[in-house]
Design a protein around this motif. Structure first.
Motif, PDB file in Angstrom:
ATOM      1  N   VAL A   9      19.307  -4.259  -8.358  1.00  0.00           N
ATOM      2  CA  VAL A   9      18.790  -3.197  -8.483  1.00  0.00           C
ATOM      3  C   VAL A   9      17.518  -2.239  -9.283  1.00  0.00           C
ATOM      4  N   LEU A  10      16.746  -2.060  -8.183  1.00  0.00           N
ATOM      5  CA  LEU A  10      15.996  -1.841  -8.929  1.00  0.00           C
ATOM      6  C   LEU A  10      15.070  -0.231  -8.282  1.00  0.00           C
ATOM      7  N   TYR A  11      14.687   0.329  -9.745  1.00  0.00           N
ATOM      8  CA  TYR A  11      14.802   1.434 -10.093  1.00  0.00           C
ATOM      9  C   TYR A  11      13.333   1.153  -9.529  1.00  0.00           C
ATOM     10  N   SER A  12      12.824   2.707  -8.907  1.00  0.00           N
ATOM     11  CA  SER A  12      11.511   2.384  -8.618  1.00  0.00           C
ATOM     12  C   SER A  12      10.916   4.154  -8.352  1.00  0.00           C
ATOM     13  N   PHE A  13       9.611   3.873  -8.379  1.00  0.00           N
ATOM     14  CA  PHE A  13       8.922   5.604  -8.157  1.00  0.00           C
ATOM     15  C   PHE A  13       7.438   4.625  -6.705  1.00  0.00           C
ATOM     16  N   ARG A  14       7.501   5.357  -5.935  1.00  0.00           N
ATOM     17  CA  ARG A  14       6.493   4.985  -5.355  1.00  0.00           C
ATOM     18  C   ARG A  14       5.297   4.816  -5.861  1.00  0.00           C
ATOM     19  N   ARG A  15       4.971   5.917  -6.063  1.00  0.00           N
ATOM     20  CA  ARG A  15       3.574   6.180  -6.726  1.00  0.00           C
ATOM     21  C   ARG A  15       3.227   5.553  -7.716  1.00  0.00           C
ATOM     22  N   CYS A  16       4.329   5.100  -8.452  1.00  0.00           N
ATOM     23  CA  CYS A  16       3.944   4.282  -9.939  1.00  0.00           C
ATOM     24  C   CYS A  16       3.314   3.155  -9.506  1.00  0.00           C
ATOM     25  N   PRO A  17       2.231   2.465 -10.626  1.00  0.00           N
ATOM     26  CA  PRO A  17       1.399   1.463  -9.910  1.00  0.00           C
ATOM     27  C   PRO A  17       2.496   0.216 -10.948  1.00  0.00           C
ATOM     28  N   TYR A  18       3.094   0.439 -11.886  1.00  0.00           N
ATOM     29  CA  TYR A  18       3.589  -0.363 -12.681  1.00  0.00           C
ATOM     30  C   TYR A  18       5.456  -0.699 -11.934  1.00  0.00           C
ATOM     31  N   ARG A  41       3.562  -3.013  -8.618  1.00  0.00           N
ATOM     32  CA  ARG A  41       3.764  -4.022  -9.250  1.00  0.00           C
ATOM     33  C   ARG A  41       4.680  -5.204  -9.498  1.00  0.00           C
ATOM     34  N   ALA A  42       5.463  -4.651  -9.612  1.00  0.00           N
ATOM     35  CA  ALA A  42       7.237  -4.883  -9.447  1.00  0.00           C
ATOM     36  C   ALA A  42       7.255  -5.661  -8.513  1.00  0.00           C
ATOM     37  N   ARG A  43       7.445  -3.963  -7.613  1.00  0.00           N
ATOM     38  CA  ARG A  43       7.587  -4.331  -5.926  1.00  0.00           C
ATOM     39  C   ARG A  43       6.904  -5.408  -5.315  1.00  0.00           C
ATOM     40  N   LEU A  44       5.481  -5.751  -5.772  1.00  0.00           N
ATOM     41  CA  LEU A  44       5.034  -6.855  -4.812  1.00  0.00           C
ATOM     42  C   LEU A  44       5.472  -7.862  -5.182  1.00  0.00           C
ATOM     43  N   ALA A  86      -8.937  -6.116   0.805  1.00  0.00           N
ATOM     44  CA  ALA A  86      -8.175  -6.914   1.527  1.00  0.00           C
ATOM     45  C   ALA A  86      -6.712  -6.322   0.412  1.00  0.00           C
ATOM     46  N   PHE A  87      -6.439  -5.798  -0.239  1.00  0.00           N
ATOM     47  CA  PHE A  87      -5.672  -5.468  -1.717  1.00  0.00           C
ATOM     48  C   PHE A  87      -4.602  -4.280   0.036  1.00  0.00           C
ATOM     49  N   LEU A  88      -5.475  -2.978  -0.066  1.00  0.00           N
ATOM     50  CA  LEU A  88      -5.264  -2.042   0.332  1.00  0.00           C
ATOM     51  C   LEU A  88      -4.991  -1.961   1.559  1.00  0.00           C
ATOM     52  N   SER A  89      -5.551  -2.859   2.494  1.00  0.00           N
ATOM     53  CA  SER A  89      -5.256  -3.002   3.763  1.00  0.00           C
ATOM     54  C   SER A  89      -4.094  -4.713   4.137  1.00  0.00           C
ATOM     55  N   SER A  90      -3.946  -4.826   3.500  1.00  0.00           N
ATOM     56  CA  SER A  90      -2.984  -5.979   3.442  1.00  0.00           C
ATOM     57  C   SER A  90      -1.703  -5.343   3.834  1.00  0.00           C
ATOM     58  N   PHE A 104       0.550  -4.830   1.027  1.00  0.00           N
ATOM     59  CA  PHE A 104       0.706  -3.761  -0.132  1.00  0.00           C
ATOM     60  C   PHE A 104       1.332  -2.901   1.250  1.00  0.00           C
ATOM     61  N   GLU A 105       1.518  -3.031   2.604  1.00  0.00           N
ATOM     62  CA  GLU A 105       2.064  -1.942   3.547  1.00  0.00           C
ATOM     63  C   GLU A 105       3.704  -1.651   2.781  1.00  0.00           C
ATOM     64  N   ALA A 106       3.857  -3.628   2.948  1.00  0.00           N
ATOM     65  CA  ALA A 106       5.898  -3.538   2.590  1.00  0.00           C
ATOM     66  C   ALA A 106       5.895  -2.346   1.481  1.00  0.00           C
ATOM     67  N   ALA A 107       5.126  -2.588   0.993  1.00  0.00           N
ATOM     68  CA  ALA A 107       4.794  -2.361  -0.686  1.00  0.00           C
ATOM     69  C   ALA A 107       5.411  -0.887  -0.865  1.00  0.00           C
ATOM     70  N   MET A 108       4.387   0.062  -0.218  1.00  0.00           N
ATOM     71  CA  MET A 108       4.478   1.326  -0.400  1.00  0.00           C
ATOM     72  C   MET A 108       5.124   1.858   0.489  1.00  0.00           C
ATOM     73  N   GLY A 109       6.648   1.423   1.209  1.00  0.00           N
ATOM     74  CA  GLY A 109       7.019   2.126   2.396  1.00  0.00           C
ATOM     75  C   GLY A 109       8.027   3.407   1.656  1.00  0.00           C
ATOM     76  N   LYS A 110       8.299   4.585   2.683  1.00  0.00           N
ATOM     77  CA  LYS A 110       9.220   5.281   1.801  1.00  0.00           C
ATOM     78  C   LYS A 110      10.460   5.644   1.694  1.00  0.00           C
ATOM     79  N   TYR A 111      11.179   5.451   0.780  1.00  0.00           N
ATOM     80  CA  TYR A 111      12.121   5.761   0.813  1.00  0.00           C
ATOM     81  C   TYR A 111      12.800   7.245  -0.501  1.00  0.00           C
ATOM     82  N   PRO A 112      13.435   7.733   0.983  1.00  0.00           N
ATOM     83  CA  PRO A 112      14.157   8.432  -0.149  1.00  0.00           C
ATOM     84  C   PRO A 112      14.813   9.005  -1.752  1.00  0.00           C
ATOM     85  N   LYS A 113      15.072   9.941  -2.179  1.00  0.00           N
ATOM     86  CA  LYS A 113      15.206  10.127  -3.369  1.00  0.00           C
ATOM     87  C   LYS A 113      16.600   9.438  -4.072  1.00  0.00           C
TER      88      LYS A 113
END
Ligand SMILES: N[C@@H](CCC(=O)N[C@@H](CS)C(=O)NCC(=O)O)C(=O)O
Length: 210
Positions: free
Chosen positions: A6-15, A18-21, A182-186, A189-198
């Motif tokens: 189980v990965l506890y995550s917060f979308r905008r947190c840079p740490y 990197r874990a989601r990536l 290149a990273f931001l348009s990959s 990155f898009e897959a790592a930044m998907g939005k999920y409800p709380k």
């Protein structure tokens, strides 16, 4: 279905980013639980030693509480892109130490007594200048393909670039900017930044990384 990590995550947190990536690169399927930092789920706080995201909870109850340890754990299961194949040479430590320190003081000078945003931006830029030299010779920090260091560092460079977009757009650092762009348009990155409800206890699992 076996119990997934189980990965506890917060979308905008840079740490957490990197874990989601790393989860995506490893294809280790996890259950993702989006945590609200201002109102953390009690079930998260009950197991988290630090109360910080990201946190990975394994099926046997093991808790991995540091983003880099999460990256290394999932990649140790499966590392098809060979992110672990190079020694990062202290680059991640410099990012997580001096670069992050300057980034925080550049971004939020009022939160740090006596902080000089311009001086901190210059200190951060000096570190980026080191990347600029390397990236003049290779697409990524350690060669033609991304390594753990690139993916651990880029979410923080993204934050640095977005503090003052006008200044960044006028900055003459073509290689660092190309690397970040290149990273931001990959797709990664898009897959790592998907939005999920709380996440709330009882929610159906959100599978991530498969
Ligand atoms: N060293 C930790 C740092 C993680 C961290 O500081 N995460 C922040 C969010 S970006 C956090 O959870 N802060 C706790 C809070 O805001 O309450 C790691 O690498 O995982």
């Amino acid at each position: 279905m076996p119990d997934l990590p189980v990965l506890y995550s917060f979308r905008r947190c840079p740490y957490a980013m990197r874990a989601r990536l790393a989860v995506l690169a490893s294809h280790v399927t996890c259950e993702l639980r989006e945590i609200e930092l201002k109102n953390k789920a009690p079930e998260f706080l009950a197991v988290s030693p630090s109360g910080t995201v990201p946190m990975l909870l394994l099926a046997d109850g093991t808790v991995i509480d540091e983003s880099l340890d999460i990256m290394r754990w999932v990649l140790a299961q499966h590392d098809p892109e060979h992110w672990l194949s190079v020694d990062d040479g202290g680059f991640i430590a410099r990012n997580d130490g001096p670069f992050k320190r300057s980034l925080d003081r550049y971004k939020y000078p009022s939160r740090f007594a006596g902080a000089d945003a311009h001086a901190e931006r210059s200190k951060g830029l000096a570190i980026l200048d080191d990347y600029e030299q390397r990236l003049a010779w290779s697409r990524y920090l350690f060669g033609a393909s991304p390594s753990l260091a690139d993916m651990a560092i880029l979410p923080f460079v993204r934050q640095f670039a977005s503090v003052d977009p006008q200044w960044w757009s006028e900055l003459d650092r073509p290689h660092v900017k190309g690397w970040l762009g290149a990273f931001l348009s990959s797709g990664r990155f898009e897959a790592a930044m998907g939005k999920y409800p709380k996440w709330q206890a009882g929610d159906p699992p959100v599978l991530f990384g498969h």
